[in-house]
Design an enzyme around this catalytic site. Structure first.
Site, PDB file in Angstrom:
ATOM      1  N   HIS A 146       0.812  -1.221   0.000  1.00 45.57           N
ATOM      2  CA  HIS A 146       0.000   0.000   0.000  1.00 45.57           C
ATOM      3  C   HIS A 146       0.849   1.277   0.000  1.00 45.57           C
ATOM      4  O   HIS A 146       0.343   2.367  -0.279  1.00 45.57           O
ATOM      5  CB  HIS A 146      -0.981   0.006   1.185  1.00 45.57           C
ATOM      6  CG  HIS A 146      -0.352   0.279   2.526  1.00 45.57           C
ATOM      7  ND1 HIS A 146      -0.058  -0.708   3.428  1.00 45.57           N
ATOM      8  CD2 HIS A 146       0.006   1.448   3.119  1.00 45.57           C
ATOM      9  CE1 HIS A 146       0.464  -0.178   4.519  1.00 45.57           C
ATOM     10  NE2 HIS A 146       0.497   1.140   4.357  1.00 45.57           N
ATOM     11  N   ASP A 176       0.092  -7.767   1.877  1.00 42.56           N
ATOM     12  CA  ASP A 176       0.433  -6.354   1.729  1.00 42.56           C
ATOM     13  C   ASP A 176       1.953  -6.139   1.622  1.00 42.56           C
ATOM     14  O   ASP A 176       2.504  -5.207   2.197  1.00 42.56           O
ATOM     15  CB  ASP A 176      -0.136  -5.536   2.903  1.00 42.56           C
ATOM     16  CG  ASP A 176      -0.067  -4.034   2.651  1.00 42.56           C
ATOM     17  OD1 ASP A 176      -0.065  -3.625   1.474  1.00 42.56           O
ATOM     18  OD2 ASP A 176       0.022  -3.275   3.641  1.00 42.56           O
ATOM     19  N   GLY A 253       3.571   6.132   7.767  1.00 34.44           N
ATOM     20  CA  GLY A 253       4.989   6.359   7.448  1.00 34.44           C
ATOM     21  C   GLY A 253       5.864   5.257   8.011  1.00 34.44           C
ATOM     22  O   GLY A 253       6.949   4.987   7.486  1.00 34.44           O
ATOM     23  N   ASN A 254       5.410   4.612   9.099  1.00 35.41           N
ATOM     24  CA  ASN A 254       6.116   3.441   9.623  1.00 35.41           C
ATOM     25  C   ASN A 254       5.880   2.202   8.758  1.00 35.41           C
ATOM     26  O   ASN A 254       6.629   1.212   8.857  1.00 35.41           O
ATOM     27  CB  ASN A 254       5.681   3.116  11.050  1.00 35.41           C
ATOM     28  CG  ASN A 254       6.389   3.936  12.105  1.00 35.41           C
ATOM     29  OD1 ASN A 254       5.806   4.832  12.713  1.00 35.41           O
ATOM     30  ND2 ASN A 254       7.653   3.617  12.328  1.00 35.41           N
ATOM     31  N   SER A 255       4.843   2.250   7.944  1.00 32.63           N
ATOM     32  CA  SER A 255       4.491   1.082   7.129  1.00 32.63           C
ATOM     33  C   SER A 255       5.676   0.614   6.289  1.00 32.63           C
ATOM     34  O   SER A 255       6.327   1.410   5.604  1.00 32.63           O
ATOM     35  CB  SER A 255       3.324   1.426   6.200  1.00 32.63           C
ATOM     36  OG  SER A 255       2.156   1.687   6.944  1.00 32.63           O
ATOM     37  N   THR A 271       2.945  -3.299   9.213  1.00 32.00           N
ATOM     38  CA  THR A 271       1.983  -3.189   8.106  1.00 32.00           C
ATOM     39  C   THR A 271       0.740  -2.375   8.430  1.00 32.00           C
ATOM     40  O   THR A 271       0.053  -1.907   7.519  1.00 32.00           O
ATOM     41  CB  THR A 271       1.546  -4.588   7.627  1.00 32.00           C
ATOM     42  OG1 THR A 271       0.875  -4.478   6.382  1.00 32.00           O
ATOM     43  CG2 THR A 271       0.664  -5.274   8.648  1.00 32.00           C
ATOM     44  N   ILE A 273      -1.863  -0.224  11.785  1.00 29.59           N
ATOM     45  CA  ILE A 273      -2.216   0.102  13.164  1.00 29.59           C
ATOM     46  C   ILE A 273      -3.732   0.049  13.291  1.00 29.59           C
ATOM     47  O   ILE A 273      -4.466   0.329  12.336  1.00 29.59           O
ATOM     48  CB  ILE A 273      -1.683   1.497  13.579  1.00 29.59           C
ATOM     49  CG1 ILE A 273      -2.207   2.574  12.624  1.00 29.59           C
ATOM     50  CG2 ILE A 273      -0.170   1.509  13.644  1.00 29.59           C
ATOM     51  CD1 ILE A 273      -1.817   3.998  13.022  1.00 29.59           C
ATOM     52  N   LEU A 274      -4.174  -0.319  14.470  1.00 32.93           N
ATOM     53  CA  LEU A 274      -5.613  -0.407  14.720  1.00 32.93           C
ATOM     54  C   LEU A 274      -6.094   0.874  15.382  1.00 32.93           C
ATOM     55  O   LEU A 274      -5.588   1.280  16.429  1.00 32.93           O
ATOM     56  CB  LEU A 274      -5.910  -1.604  15.623  1.00 32.93           C
ATOM     57  CG  LEU A 274      -7.389  -1.831  15.943  1.00 32.93           C
ATOM     58  CD1 LEU A 274      -8.167  -2.145  14.666  1.00 32.93           C
ATOM     59  CD2 LEU A 274      -7.541  -2.976  16.946  1.00 32.93           C
TER      60      LEU A 274
END
Length: 303
Positions: A146, A176, A253-255, A271, A273-274
């Protein structure tokens, strides 16, 4: 008046030669020198005050030197001495924390990822930002699908500041994940160390490294909260399973960035965050794809 007898200092007096016999030849100077000093000569020399004081001085110097060496000889190394040295070091030196050492170990392999597009005027603009991690030193990089999906081009910035374009060479949409190949590879590029998650347990300390909101590289620390979790992002159509849940702070941005154990090894790719609200901010629950699945997406053998 009778005159005193005189003797040469260089040779002893010779006895008269008996009549009828030829005279004895004189000893050459070399033979006389080879014979050395006459008996008692060394005793007379040692008895001289200057020589005696010189010998005494040499003996005194030797005794002083021996005493100094004995006094300054290193003490035998004992366990107690080692423990005391360690305690002194710990009390006087500021050592980096385990989390700091883990972040430093993976830092050379962390990459800033930008997805680029064009606006209505045809100008290049940033569509999104994420993080990647080098898994092969030839320039293979793992990140989230993504992060780059829908972009016209991808720009990478390596830890040493080198910038490069990148091409997608592999993908695993069900998790992902995407694999990028950098067009320009820095000299001495370092690949991250990866580790199996088989022995990873809830409560184990972990570190997340990435570029939240483009700021970074940034480091956050926490623990593994659970394993085998499932997650569906608000904009995603597919649920991702078998995820690592963690509580180290992560934000957009951490993705695509690495989730790292304290020994500096990557165990997952961040991948998502909730957050049940519309705000894309961290509430304490993050998810990472186990590195086994990520490595398989890159065509690497499983652990």
């Amino acid at each position: 008046m009778r005159r005193p007898a005189l003797y040469s200092a260089s040779r002893p007096p010779t006895a008269p030669t008996p009549p009828g016999e030829p005279p004895m030849p004189a000893a050459p100077p070399e033979a006389a020198a080879a014979r050395g000093p006459r008996p008692g000569a060394w005793a007379r020399r040692l008895g001289h005050p200057a020589t005696l004081w010189g010998v005494i001085g040499l003996l005194a110097a030797a005794v002083l030197a021996l005493g100094w060496r004995l006094q300054h000889a290193p003490a035998p190394l004992t366990q107690k001495a080692i423990d005391e040295a360690v305690l002194r070091t710990l009390s006087t030196e500021v050592l980096p924390s385990p989390q700091a050492r883990a972040a430093a170990a993976v830092a050379p392999s962390v990459v800033h990822v930008q997805s680029l597009g064009r606006n209505a005027k045809g100008q290049e603009v940033e569509l999104g930002v994420g993080t990647g991690v080098v898994i092969v030193d030839k320039g293979l990089i793992l990140t989230n699908l993504h992060v780059v999906q829908g972009s016209r081009s991808v720009r990478l910035t390596f830890a040493d500041g080198t910038e490069s374009g990148a091409s997608v060479v592999g993908a695993r949409p069900e998790q992902d994940l995407v694999v990028l190949q950098a067009h320009t590879v820095p000299d001495d590029l370092k690949a991250a160390t990866m580790r199996s998650t088989d022995d990873l347990l809830p409560g184990d300390a972990v570190v997340a490294v990435g570029f939240p909101f483009g700021i970074g590289p940034s480091v956050s620390a926490g623990v593994v909260s659970g394993k085998g979790r499932s997650f569906r992002s608000p904009e995603g159509q597919q649920e991702i399973g078998n995820l690592i849940q963690f509580d180290a702070a992560a934000n957009p941005g951490n993705s695509g960035g690495p989730l790292v154990t304290l020994d500096g090894a990557v165990v997952g790719i961040v991948t998502g965050i909730l957050n049940p609200t519309s705000h894309k901010t961290f509430l304490g629950i993050g998810f990472a794809v186990p590195i086994e699945s990520a490595a398989t997406a890159a065509g690497l053998p499983p652990f």
